[in-house]
Design a protein around this motif. Structure first.
Motif, PDB file in Angstrom:
ATOM      1  N   HIS A   1       0.809  -1.218   0.000  1.00 37.59           N
ATOM      2  CA  HIS A   1       0.000   0.000   0.000  1.00 37.59           C
ATOM      3  C   HIS A   1       0.844   1.271   0.000  1.00 37.59           C
ATOM      4  N   ILE A   2       0.143   2.402  -0.109  1.00 33.68           N
ATOM      5  CA  ILE A   2       0.785   3.707   0.006  1.00 33.68           C
ATOM      6  C   ILE A   2       0.984   4.003   1.499  1.00 33.68           C
TER       7      ILE A   2
ATOM      8  N   HIS B   1      -3.582   4.206  -7.316  1.00 32.65           N
ATOM      9  CA  HIS B   1      -3.683   3.135  -6.318  1.00 32.65           C
ATOM     10  C   HIS B   1      -5.074   3.148  -5.663  1.00 32.65           C
TER      11      HIS B   1
ATOM     12  N   CYS C   1      -7.771   0.247  -4.594  1.00 38.84           N
ATOM     13  CA  CYS C   1      -7.574  -0.189  -3.207  1.00 38.84           C
ATOM     14  C   CYS C   1      -8.588   0.377  -2.211  1.00 38.84           C
TER      15      CYS C   1
ATOM     16  N   CYS D   1      -6.942   1.721   1.195  1.00 40.33           N
ATOM     17  CA  CYS D   1      -6.348   3.056   1.209  1.00 40.33           C
ATOM     18  C   CYS D   1      -7.411   4.139   1.004  1.00 40.33           C
TER      19      CYS D   1
HETATM   20 ZN   LIG Z   1      -3.793   0.424  -0.606  1.00 41.42          ZN
END
Ligand SMILES: [Zn+2]
Lengths: 189, 229
Positions: B15-16, B40, B44, B47
């Motif tokens: 993930h970020i 992203h 996702c 996130c």
């Molecule tokens: Zn993520």
């Protein structure tokens, strides 16, 4: 602080209900109530970020006109009125002051991966976000609360915030990561 | 995490970082990195949840701030303008069927590319690897697409800042760690890494580099093409 944050009687719930009504009715009196509450706060927020008073006033009016036009896209399941208006203001500021188009994901994107209904724990975490975030924000350790606050109010990248606090950038980043973990604990971490 | 039945993309497993999601929510993240974050987020749900939480912090600050009175007549000027402002209807998106490496690109990437993807200006930067730049932002950070054939070493050393890679199709390994579509890898100049694309096909990724570029290594070759050293 007040345990009733998020209950229907608090601004959090009350303003969200007004915004839902506005989308359904397009009633100017409803808009006037939202305007009276939010426009002066939006102006104050922008001035806090360093925008001059005249520009802040203009952007606050502009933001509220966007609220009028796009009330329909407000989803009370996802966010409160305060949070939704905050995002309107943030995007408007980036567009207007930096002349940039903000990259955003799009729910209608064919490549978009939707939330997973088969994982009820995720959904629960998102539904509870607003109330929990406000509680968690009050409980943040002071050193984390400071960098979170500066991140929102200073309109500076984290590198400059680190310089301002005479801290290594890595320290600022790790405090922000710890803060995010308290504000939104992810499953599986 | 891969047991649910969706066709293409599983929940990403890399993930970020939270500080970057918070900067994105606060509106202070640079344009190039914001493109990677928004891409992203398209993939996702986790996130997105975190960004929603960070935005809720902005909402809480907005609710709590001491209001600044508007100038005389400000409210009535706005009320007067409502008449001529109908509600905006969501504009429907035209379906895009163009692909790169068999993949329809997510909107945050597509928005920075030409209408006709066959006009994309690819440069070969290394045997089996080509690159096209999407944007260089105000801080000098660059973001672009990198298309690598199977079994290519996409080592990216020799720059002073951060490097953010997100897989769009195919995949690569860095040592024993696998990166699949939606996965993000963030490294700085002190990280030694040896990413290598998987042997089962091409890998398309979004890559962002900040800081100054040292003229060695692949990324240097990528950027030498655009930057005279
Ligand atoms: Zn993520």
């Amino acid at each position: 602080m007040s345990p009733e944050v998020g209950s229907p009687a608090s601004p959090l719930g009350e303003m969200s209900a007004l915004l839902v009504t506005l989308a359904a009715t397009r009633d100017k009196q409803i808009f006037a109530q939202l305007f009276a509450y939010y426009a002066p706060r939006v102006k104050a927020y922008l001035m806090r970020q360093g925008t001059d008073s005249a520009t802040a006033e203009e952007l606050a009016q502009e933001a509220m006109l966007i609220v009028w036009r796009r009330a329909d896209s407000f989803d009370p399941e996802k966010a409160s009125a305060a949070t939704w208006i905050y995002t309107v203001v943030r995007n408007l500021r980036i567009d207007a002051l930096r002349k940039l188009r903000r990259p955003e994901f799009d729910l209608d994107d064919p490549a978009f991966v939707p939330d997973l209904p088969q994982r009820p724990d995720d959904a629960l975490q998102c539904d509870q976000t607003e109330k929990r975030v406000r509680e968690a924000l009050k409980q943040l350790p002071e050193e984390q609360a400071v960098v979170v606050k500066l991140s929102f109010f200073e309109d500076k990248p984290h590198g400059e915030i680190a310089e301002q606090l005479s801290l290594p950038l890595g320290t600022v980043k790790s405090r922000l990561r710890l803060a995010m973990r308290r504000l939104q604990p992810l499953l599986g971490e | 995490m891969g047991s649910n039945a969706r066709p293409n993309i599983d929940m990403p497993s890399h993930h970020i970082d939270g500080d970057m999601l918070l900067a994105y929510a606060a509106g202070t993240l640079g344009q190039a990195a914001s493109i990677v974050v928004a891409t992203h987020l398209s993939y996702c749900p986790h996130c997105r949840c975190s960004v929603l939480a960070a935005e809720a912090v902005g909402g809480a600050f907005l609710d709590d701030i001491a209001p600044e009175p508007l100038a005389q007549g400000g409210a009535s000027r706005v009320m007067d303008r409502l008449e001529n402002m109908p509600a905006e209807t969501r504009k429907s998106l035209t379906e895009d069927t163009q692909t790169i490496a068999g993949t329809v690109l997510p909107r945050p990437v597509r928005a920075w590319l030409p209408q006709d993807l066959s006009t994309l200006n690819w440069s070969w930067v290394s045997p089996g690897i080509k690159y096209t730049e999407m944007l260089k932002d105000a801080n000098g950070a660059r973001v672009g697409l990198m298309l690598a054939q199977a079994n290519a070493a996409i080592s990216a050393h020799g720059h002073s800042g951060e490097e953010l890679t997100m897989v769009l199709s195919g995949g690569y390994h860095d040592g024993a760690v696998a990166f699949r579509p939606g996965d993000v890898q963030s490294v700085d100049e002190n990280t030694h890494h040896e990413p290598k694309t998987d042997d089962d096909g091409a890998c398309l990724s979004l890559i962002m580099i900040s800081g100054s570029i040292n003229p060695t290594g692949l990324i240097a070759r990528i950027f030498r093409y655009f930057t005279p050293f």
